[in-house]
Design an enzyme around this catalytic site. Structure first.
Site, PDB file in Angstrom:
ATOM      1  N   SER A 473      17.488 -19.144  -2.511  1.00 38.05           N
ATOM      2  CA  SER A 473      16.272 -19.766  -2.007  1.00 38.05           C
ATOM      3  C   SER A 473      16.546 -20.702  -0.827  1.00 38.05           C
ATOM      4  O   SER A 473      16.897 -20.260   0.258  1.00 38.05           O
ATOM      5  CB  SER A 473      15.558 -20.477  -3.158  1.00 38.05           C
ATOM      6  OG  SER A 473      14.236 -20.794  -2.826  1.00 38.05           O
ATOM      7  N   ASP A 484      22.237 -17.514  12.105  1.00 35.91           N
ATOM      8  CA  ASP A 484      21.448 -17.000  13.229  1.00 35.91           C
ATOM      9  C   ASP A 484      21.701 -17.795  14.500  1.00 35.91           C
ATOM     10  O   ASP A 484      21.820 -17.226  15.591  1.00 35.91           O
ATOM     11  CB  ASP A 484      19.959 -17.031  12.881  1.00 35.91           C
ATOM     12  CG  ASP A 484      19.566 -15.932  11.893  1.00 35.91           C
ATOM     13  OD1 ASP A 484      20.330 -14.968  11.765  1.00 35.91           O
ATOM     14  OD2 ASP A 484      18.507 -16.061  11.254  1.00 35.91           O
ATOM     15  N   LYS A 498      16.796 -14.560  -3.282  1.00 36.16           N
ATOM     16  CA  LYS A 498      15.474 -15.034  -3.698  1.00 36.16           C
ATOM     17  C   LYS A 498      14.709 -15.472  -2.449  1.00 36.16           C
ATOM     18  O   LYS A 498      14.880 -16.577  -1.960  1.00 36.16           O
ATOM     19  CB  LYS A 498      15.614 -16.191  -4.683  1.00 36.16           C
ATOM     20  CG  LYS A 498      14.299 -16.878  -5.070  1.00 36.16           C
ATOM     21  CD  LYS A 498      13.331 -15.936  -5.780  1.00 36.16           C
ATOM     22  CE  LYS A 498      12.194 -16.703  -6.448  1.00 36.16           C
ATOM     23  NZ  LYS A 498      11.269 -17.342  -5.493  1.00 36.16           N
TER      24      LYS A 498
END
Length: 692
Positions: A473, A484, A498
């Site tokens: 999560s 990224d 998740k």
């Protein structure tokens, strides 16, 4: 497909199949029947899901077929109760359940469940009558076997085939206890008590239990996190959110007739004690240091949790079977002291590790361990200037580490199951100037981008994020954003996956937990199902097919949406191959890494077995061989570390199975290797890495 429900045993329930026991609403001597109010509730649930769930599914004849299969599989995953004749009889509903759902007709739900109760009674009566004959009813010298996972097996052809299966299952239960060195008299008494207790509990089902199971067979076709909670389950869920009871700090799931550990709460009692681990199965619970162990095989999850809960400071005993014990059935007993998990115990912590590079000077690497993403919301709302949050604590720790003149930083998110989304966003902002951090897409297709707007950057130096399969999560949002932005290297294992958002909707009676949104990285890929793939992978003792979003039935898939504009902070990719090669060279010489790899191979070999022998001499030989293999692996690791060797496999019981669970354990080989990778990166890329 696995029948699964979850409990957070720090205190209470996350989600579960049936609710509490009570006086059953029955007709005709134990036949459960629907109450009129549930007809309207079912229609409300369907309306909520059709209008608000992230995934749109047509409730048609095809859905009806899946619904029937899902309901019967949820009731009887091991194919131990229904016969092919039962399946043929219920086939009339294959093209009717969709219409029944829309009309609030629950006839099929209760008819099928009542047949399940009937077959369960018949099985328990068979077990008890066989046990009356004593263990002489079994030939332990006979060459025969039992299939371990039966979810893909056809339904039993008839009652005779079922009874043959029941006989083998009972024989396996007796043999497993023999392998735990229990005497036949004790075995008979324990199993008689187990099945008599299960028989009594059958009479305690009530109509709300059936409704919850049936509606969750419906919601489970959408995704595993959308669940209906009846009033009792809703109450338990609220208790969980308030952290108002004490327990052991573990998320449990119900799988067939066992209670299985899904994960441990960071800094909780079980995590601190160090012997319980994910995939362990709890088969017995005892109160106090010397209390009798109550057999909980076949118990409902909420009742197992009720036994595990208790006053702070009290001791609970757990009889557990490890994943490796699945093929031989032996168990062990551990003791855990109940406690409450306090915010300060889950707070971020830091340390410094001095690491020597390859023929180069020593580097000082800062370590910040973050067990969860937390924020003291009430203190913040009250205007407390010193309220605690992950971002505030990590900013302070970074400042302290800078004063210690660190050369690089490791953020350890292993076992961090998430928490506050806003903290994941603001903590990402500590390592970038400004920019997007995560995208959230709703069921309507609307996309919202959360951004860090604070131009300050707490740390701009070399960075690694360490993750494992239990990082989930909010952890995945942070790790994904760092990856990224090319702001740091992600090391460890593929994360949990998740990537969905749920909300609670009131339905009278009860509540509906509804999946309404998905998380997407700023590069466009979802964290759902796939999680974050590390740049450099470590070996893991956890099997992704057992733990993680992809292991859950009907989990929403990974997909992509449009990327958002963001500025990368460099290009780490050209260095990954060289860093990976250097890591492999060290790992090939590391006894700790060899231990992880070989232990995982051993577990995979045991797990790959489809049949379990019911011949006692074969089983004892298998158990002895497995114990010998485990002891050899452990002693090889100990010898390399200069530690005293263990003499017998039983000595392993006194060793914490979570070998590297202390926070922060600077001798943790995975953490040490992570810092070595970071030092390699500093020495390789430092001339071309821009530092503020």
């Amino acid at each position: 497909m696995k029948k699964i429900a979850y409990f957070l045993v720090t205190i209470a329930v996350l989600a579960l199949p049936p609710s509490s026991f009570g006086k059953a609403a029955t007709l005709n001597h134990g036949i459960l029947a629907a109450e009129p109010k549930y007809s309207e509730t079912s229609k409300k649930i369907i309306d909520y899901i059709r209008l608000g769930h992230y995934q749109h599914l047509e409730i048609d004849d095809e859905f009806s077929t899946k619904m029937l299969d899902h309901y019967m599989e949820n009731l009887d995953r091991s194919r131990s109760y229904f016969t092919q004749a039962d399946a043929n009889e219920f086939a009339v509903y294959r093209d009717r359940l969709d219409d029944d759902l829309k009309n609030g007709d629950l006839t099929a739900a209760y008819r099928i469940f009542n047949r399940y109760l009937q077959r369960t009674r018949e099985r328990l009566e068979f077990m008890l009558s066989t046990l009356d004959q004593g263990t002489d009813a079994f030939d332990f010298d006979k060459t025969e076997s039992l299939r371990i996972d039966r979810d893909k097996e056809p339904w039993a052809a008839d009652k005779t085939e079922l009874e043959n299966l029941w006989h083998k299952q009972l024989k396996n239960a007796v043999l497993s206890m023999r392998l735990s060195e229990k005497q036949d008299q004790e075995i008979s008494e324990k199993l008689m008590s187990r099945y008599q207790t299960q028989m009594k509990r059958l009479e305690q089902f009530k109509t709300s239990d059936v409704f919850q199971i049936y509606m969750n067979a419906f919601t489970g076709l959408y995704d595993p996190h959308t669940r209906y909670f009846n009033p009792r389950t809703s109450e338990n869920f609220a208790i969980n959110m308030k952290l108002s009871l004490e327990g052991i700090g573990a998320v449990l799931q119900s799988e067939e007739e066992f209670t299985k550990v899904l994960r441990l709460v960071p800094a909780g009692p079980a995590d601190t004690q160090g012997q319980l681990k994910p995939t362990d199965r709890i088969v017995g619970v005892g109160q106090g240091a010397n209390g009798d162990i109550v057999d909980v095989v076949g118990w409902r999850l909420d009742d197992v949790v009720a036994l595990i809960r208790g006053p702070k400071g009290s001791i609970v005993q757990l009889e557990i079977m490890t994943a490796e014990a699945k093929t031989h059935g032996s168990s062990t007993i551990i003791s855990i002291t109940r406690d409450t998990v306090h915010l300060e115990e889950q707070a971020a912590k830091m340390d410094v590790l001095e690491v020597k590079g390859k023929g180069l000077a020593t580097s000082r690497i800062g370590i910040i361990d973050i067990p969860t993403f937390y924020s003291d919301y009430h203190a913040q709302q009250a205007g407390d200037p010193s309220y605690k949050s992950t971002t505030r604590d990590v900013r302070r720790l970074i400042s302290e580490l800078k004063q210690k003149h660190i050369d690089g930083l490791v953020i350890d998110l292993r076992n961090n199951s998430g928490g506050s989304l806003s903290e994941a966003v603001t903590m990402t902002g500590l390592f970038i100037k400004t920019g997007p951090t995560v995208q959230i897409r709703t069921a309507r297709g609307e996309t919202r981008v959360l951004e860090d707007r604070d131009p300050s950057q707490a740390y701009s130096g070399p960075l690694i994020v360490l993750v494992n399969r239990l990082s989930a999560s909010a952890s995945e949002i942070f790790a994904g954003a760092i990856q990224d932005y090319q702001r740091g290297i992600v090391v460890g294992n593929q994360t949990f996956g998740k990537g969905t958002v749920q909300s609670l909707q009131p339905v009278n009676p009860g509540q509906l937990k509804l999946t309404q949104s998905k998380f997407y990285r700023i590069s466009g890929g979802s964290t759902q199902n796939r999680g974050v793939i590390p740049d450099i992978a470590f070996p893991s003792l956890l099997d992704n097919s057992d733990i993680g979003e992809s292991a859950l039935p009907n989990a929403l898939p990974w997909d992509t949406i449009s990327t958002v504009y963001y500025r990368k902070y460099g290009d780490i990719k050209p260095w990954i191959d060289e860093l990976h090669q250097r890591h492999q060279n060290r790992a090939s010489q590391s006894a700790d890494f060899e231990y992880l790899v070989e232990t995982r191979k051993l577990r995979d070999t045991l797990k790959s077995k489809e049949l379990i022998s019911l011949n006692e001499s074969v089983r004892r030989e298998e158990k002895s061989h497995s114990a010998s293999d485990q002891l050899k692996l452990e002693n090889k690791r100990r010898a390399a570390a200069g530690k005293e060797l263990l003499k017998t496999h039983s000595d392993l019981k006194d060793e914490p199975t979570n070998q590297y669970g202390n926070r922060i354990d600077l001798e943790d080989p995975l953490l040490q290797e992570t810092t070595q990778i970071l030092v390699d990166y500093i020495n390789l890329a430092l001339p071309t890495v821009a530092h503020n």
